[in-house]
Design a protein around this motif. Sequence first.
Motif, PDB file in Angstrom:
ATOM      1  N   GLN A   2     -22.780   2.002 102.702  1.00 59.99           N
ATOM      2  CA  GLN A   2     -23.119   1.366 103.973  1.00 59.99           C
ATOM      3  C   GLN A   2     -23.605  -0.047 103.695  1.00 59.99           C
ATOM      4  OE1 GLN A   2     -26.029   3.731 106.031  1.00 59.99           O
ATOM      5  NE2 GLN A   2     -24.700   5.521 106.144  1.00 59.99           N
ATOM      6  N   PHE A   3     -23.539  -0.884 104.723  1.00 63.13           N
ATOM      7  CA  PHE A   3     -24.032  -2.252 104.599  1.00 63.13           C
ATOM      8  C   PHE A   3     -25.413  -2.249 103.963  1.00 63.13           C
ATOM      9  CE2 PHE A   3     -20.960  -2.889 108.001  1.00 63.13           C
ATOM     10  CZ  PHE A   3     -20.406  -4.121 107.677  1.00 63.13           C
ATOM     11  N   GLY A   4     -25.629  -3.148 103.009  1.00 62.18           N
ATOM     12  CA  GLY A   4     -26.938  -3.312 102.401  1.00 62.18           C
ATOM     13  C   GLY A   4     -27.206  -2.448 101.189  1.00 62.18           C
ATOM     14  N   ASP A   5     -26.351  -1.468 100.915  1.00 58.43           N
ATOM     15  CA  ASP A   5     -26.549  -0.664  99.708  1.00 58.43           C
ATOM     16  C   ASP A   5     -26.402  -1.567  98.483  1.00 58.43           C
ATOM     17  OD1 ASP A   5     -26.903   1.684 101.150  1.00 58.43           O
ATOM     18  OD2 ASP A   5     -24.844   2.379 100.871  1.00 58.43           O
ATOM     19  N   LEU A   6     -27.112  -1.226  97.433  1.00 59.68           N
ATOM     20  CA  LEU A   6     -26.989  -1.965  96.178  1.00 59.68           C
ATOM     21  C   LEU A   6     -25.885  -1.319  95.350  1.00 59.68           C
ATOM     22  CD1 LEU A   6     -30.734  -2.549  95.188  1.00 59.68           C
ATOM     23  CD2 LEU A   6     -29.151  -4.145  96.300  1.00 59.68           C
ATOM     24  N   VAL A   7     -24.986  -2.139  94.812  1.00 58.52           N
ATOM     25  CA  VAL A   7     -23.910  -1.646  93.967  1.00 58.52           C
ATOM     26  C   VAL A   7     -24.107  -2.206  92.560  1.00 58.52           C
ATOM     27  CG1 VAL A   7     -22.209  -1.150  95.751  1.00 58.52           C
ATOM     28  CG2 VAL A   7     -22.423  -3.471  94.908  1.00 58.52           C
ATOM     29  N   PHE A   8     -23.883  -1.351  91.556  1.00 58.97           N
ATOM     30  CA  PHE A   8     -24.221  -1.685  90.177  1.00 58.97           C
ATOM     31  C   PHE A   8     -22.992  -1.648  89.280  1.00 58.97           C
ATOM     32  CE2 PHE A   8     -27.999  -0.145  92.236  1.00 58.97           C
ATOM     33  CZ  PHE A   8     -28.994  -0.997  91.776  1.00 58.97           C
ATOM     34  N   TYR A   9     -22.988  -2.571  88.319  1.00 61.52           N
ATOM     35  CA  TYR A   9     -21.860  -2.733  87.409  1.00 61.52           C
ATOM     36  C   TYR A   9     -22.335  -2.949  85.985  1.00 61.52           C
ATOM     37  CZ  TYR A   9     -19.071  -3.232  91.595  1.00 61.52           C
ATOM     38  OH  TYR A   9     -18.461  -2.986  92.796  1.00 61.52           O
ATOM     39  N   ALA A  10     -21.449  -2.609  85.050  1.00 57.05           N
ATOM     40  CA  ALA A  10     -21.681  -2.882  83.627  1.00 57.05           C
ATOM     41  C   ALA A  10     -20.798  -4.069  83.261  1.00 57.05           C
ATOM     42  CB  ALA A  10     -21.330  -1.671  82.787  1.00 57.05           C
ATOM     43  N   THR A  11     -21.372  -5.255  83.314  1.00 63.55           N
ATOM     44  CA  THR A  11     -20.596  -6.459  82.983  1.00 63.55           C
ATOM     45  C   THR A  11     -20.822  -6.881  81.537  1.00 63.55           C
ATOM     46  OG1 THR A  11     -22.373  -7.866  83.843  1.00 63.55           O
ATOM     47  CG2 THR A  11     -20.571  -7.303  85.359  1.00 63.55           C
ATOM     48  N   GLY A  12     -21.764  -6.241  80.872  1.00 65.73           N
ATOM     49  CA  GLY A  12     -22.033  -6.524  79.458  1.00 65.73           C
ATOM     50  C   GLY A  12     -21.643  -5.310  78.644  1.00 65.73           C
ATOM     51  N   TYR A  36     -11.282  -6.210  87.624  1.00 69.97           N
ATOM     52  CA  TYR A  36     -12.485  -6.473  86.835  1.00 69.97           C
ATOM     53  C   TYR A  36     -13.647  -5.626  87.334  1.00 69.97           C
ATOM     54  CZ  TYR A  36     -16.448  -8.836  84.691  1.00 69.97           C
ATOM     55  OH  TYR A  36     -17.602  -9.107  83.993  1.00 69.97           O
ATOM     56  N   TRP A  37     -13.894  -5.632  88.636  1.00 73.65           N
ATOM     57  CA  TRP A  37     -15.042  -4.932  89.205  1.00 73.65           C
ATOM     58  C   TRP A  37     -14.806  -3.429  89.265  1.00 73.65           C
ATOM     59  CZ3 TRP A  37     -19.260  -7.604  89.075  1.00 73.65           C
ATOM     60  CH2 TRP A  37     -19.163  -8.991  89.088  1.00 73.65           C
ATOM     61  N   LYS A  38     -13.608  -3.031  89.587  1.00 75.04           N
ATOM     62  CA  LYS A  38     -13.281  -1.601  89.662  1.00 75.04           C
ATOM     63  C   LYS A  38     -13.525  -0.913  88.320  1.00 75.04           C
ATOM     64  CE  LYS A  38      -9.527   1.384  91.159  1.00 75.04           C
ATOM     65  NZ  LYS A  38      -8.153   1.424  91.648  1.00 75.04           N
ATOM     66  N   ASP A  39     -13.146  -1.579  87.229  1.00 78.77           N
ATOM     67  CA  ASP A  39     -13.295  -1.012  85.889  1.00 78.77           C
ATOM     68  C   ASP A  39     -14.746  -0.960  85.409  1.00 78.77           C
ATOM     69  OD1 ASP A  39     -10.553  -0.766  85.845  1.00 78.77           O
ATOM     70  OD2 ASP A  39     -10.214  -2.460  84.484  1.00 78.77           O
ATOM     71  N   ARG A  40     -15.638  -1.699  86.033  1.00 75.99           N
ATOM     72  CA  ARG A  40     -17.016  -1.801  85.566  1.00 75.99           C
ATOM     73  C   ARG A  40     -18.045  -1.150  86.496  1.00 75.99           C
ATOM     74  NH1 ARG A  40     -13.900  -5.591  83.635  1.00 75.99           N
ATOM     75  NH2 ARG A  40     -14.276  -6.461  81.563  1.00 75.99           N
ATOM     76  N   TYR A  41     -17.561  -0.540  87.569  1.00 80.28           N
ATOM     77  CA  TYR A  41     -18.447   0.087  88.554  1.00 80.28           C
ATOM     78  C   TYR A  41     -19.243   1.223  87.918  1.00 80.28           C
ATOM     79  CZ  TYR A  41     -19.923   2.423  92.853  1.00 80.28           C
ATOM     80  OH  TYR A  41     -20.660   3.001  93.855  1.00 80.28           O
ATOM     81  N   ILE A  42     -20.548   1.239  88.170  1.00 84.15           N
ATOM     82  CA  ILE A  42     -21.421   2.302  87.657  1.00 84.15           C
ATOM     83  C   ILE A  42     -21.892   3.212  88.786  1.00 84.15           C
ATOM     84  CG2 ILE A  42     -23.682   2.780  86.644  1.00 84.15           C
ATOM     85  CD1 ILE A  42     -23.257   0.443  84.805  1.00 84.15           C
ATOM     86  N   GLY A  43     -22.308   2.621  89.884  1.00 93.42           N
ATOM     87  CA  GLY A  43     -22.810   3.434  90.986  1.00 93.42           C
ATOM     88  C   GLY A  43     -23.465   2.577  92.051  1.00 93.42           C
ATOM     89  N   ALA A  44     -24.046   3.266  93.037  1.00 90.90           N
ATOM     90  CA  ALA A  44     -24.699   2.575  94.155  1.00 90.90           C
ATOM     91  C   ALA A  44     -25.972   3.307  94.531  1.00 90.90           C
ATOM     92  CB  ALA A  44     -23.761   2.486  95.344  1.00 90.90           C
ATOM     93  N   LYS A  45     -26.892   2.562  95.105  1.00 92.47           N
ATOM     94  CA  LYS A  45     -28.161   3.125  95.569  1.00 92.47           C
ATOM     95  C   LYS A  45     -28.457   2.621  96.966  1.00 92.47           C
ATOM     96  CE  LYS A  45     -29.475   5.235  91.730  1.00 92.47           C
ATOM     97  NZ  LYS A  45     -30.767   5.359  91.158  1.00 92.47           N
ATOM     98  N   ARG A  46     -29.030   3.494  97.761  1.00 95.30           N
ATOM     99  CA  ARG A  46     -29.514   3.119  99.087  1.00 95.30           C
ATOM    100  C   ARG A  46     -31.028   3.059  98.974  1.00 95.30           C
ATOM    101  NH1 ARG A  46     -26.606   6.377 102.855  1.00 95.30           N
ATOM    102  NH2 ARG A  46     -25.043   4.799 102.364  1.00 95.30           N
ATOM    103  N   ILE A  47     -31.558   1.870  99.160  1.00 97.58           N
ATOM    104  CA  ILE A  47     -33.003   1.712  99.027  1.00 97.58           C
ATOM    105  C   ILE A  47     -33.696   1.568 100.368  1.00 97.58           C
ATOM    106  CG2 ILE A  47     -32.816   0.789  96.695  1.00 97.58           C
ATOM    107  CD1 ILE A  47     -33.372  -1.994  97.837  1.00 97.58           C
ATOM    108  N   ILE A  48     -32.899   1.483 101.428  1.00 97.26           N
ATOM    109  CA  ILE A  48     -33.452   1.407 102.787  1.00 97.26           C
ATOM    110  C   ILE A  48     -33.476   2.814 103.349  1.00 97.26           C
ATOM    111  CG2 ILE A  48     -33.122   0.500 105.095  1.00 97.26           C
ATOM    112  CD1 ILE A  48     -31.587  -1.827 103.799  1.00 97.26           C
ATOM    113  N   LYS A  49     -34.601   3.208 103.889  1.00 98.89           N
ATOM    114  CA  LYS A  49     -34.721   4.564 104.445  1.00 98.89           C
ATOM    115  C   LYS A  49     -34.183   4.617 105.850  1.00 98.89           C
ATOM    116  CE  LYS A  49     -38.733   5.778 101.641  1.00 98.89           C
ATOM    117  NZ  LYS A  49     -38.217   5.270 100.458  1.00 98.89           N
TER     118      LYS A  49
END
Length: 160
Positions: free
Chosen positions: A103-113, A147-160
């Motif tokens: 959803q809008f505003g979720d944090l998405v995480f990647y392994a770029t290193g 590039y981004w598809k191959d490095r995707y790790i996950g997402a978090k929702r930090i807004i309740k």
Amino acid sequence: MKRGLSIWKRAVTVFTLLSFPFFLTLWPVSQASATINYGEEAAAMAEILIGSPYKYGGISPEGFDASGFTQYVYKEAATNMNIPRTSVAQYKIGKAVKQTDLQFGDLVFYATGAKGKVSFVAVYNGNGTLIGATSKGVKKIKMSDKYWKDRYIGAKRIIK
């Protein structure tokens, strides 16, 4: 003459009174909502910052790194949240979200290193896009880009 003017005034008064409700229906009325979608608000804040430059360790519109950008967005948006400074620490908060449920505003995480280690975070902006501070500045990115598809790790929702 006076009588003609009096009839005219009455006619104008009656017309005004009868037409007033009609004109009110044409007048744009704001439909204010009592609730704010904080995720959409965070994504909108991120979008405003597109074009800001990259700066290692940057935490302001004068220059952002990835986690400095997300930290700034969440602090300055209506969420007014203080989130951790680094992408690794940001990955440890919130609730895990499947990529199909973003959803809008979720944090998405990647392994770029190092492979498999969180090193980049961005704000989900809907329609399979994210906004983040890349080495080329704050940009909107398609998550489906190889590039981004191959490095995707996950997402978090930090807004309740």
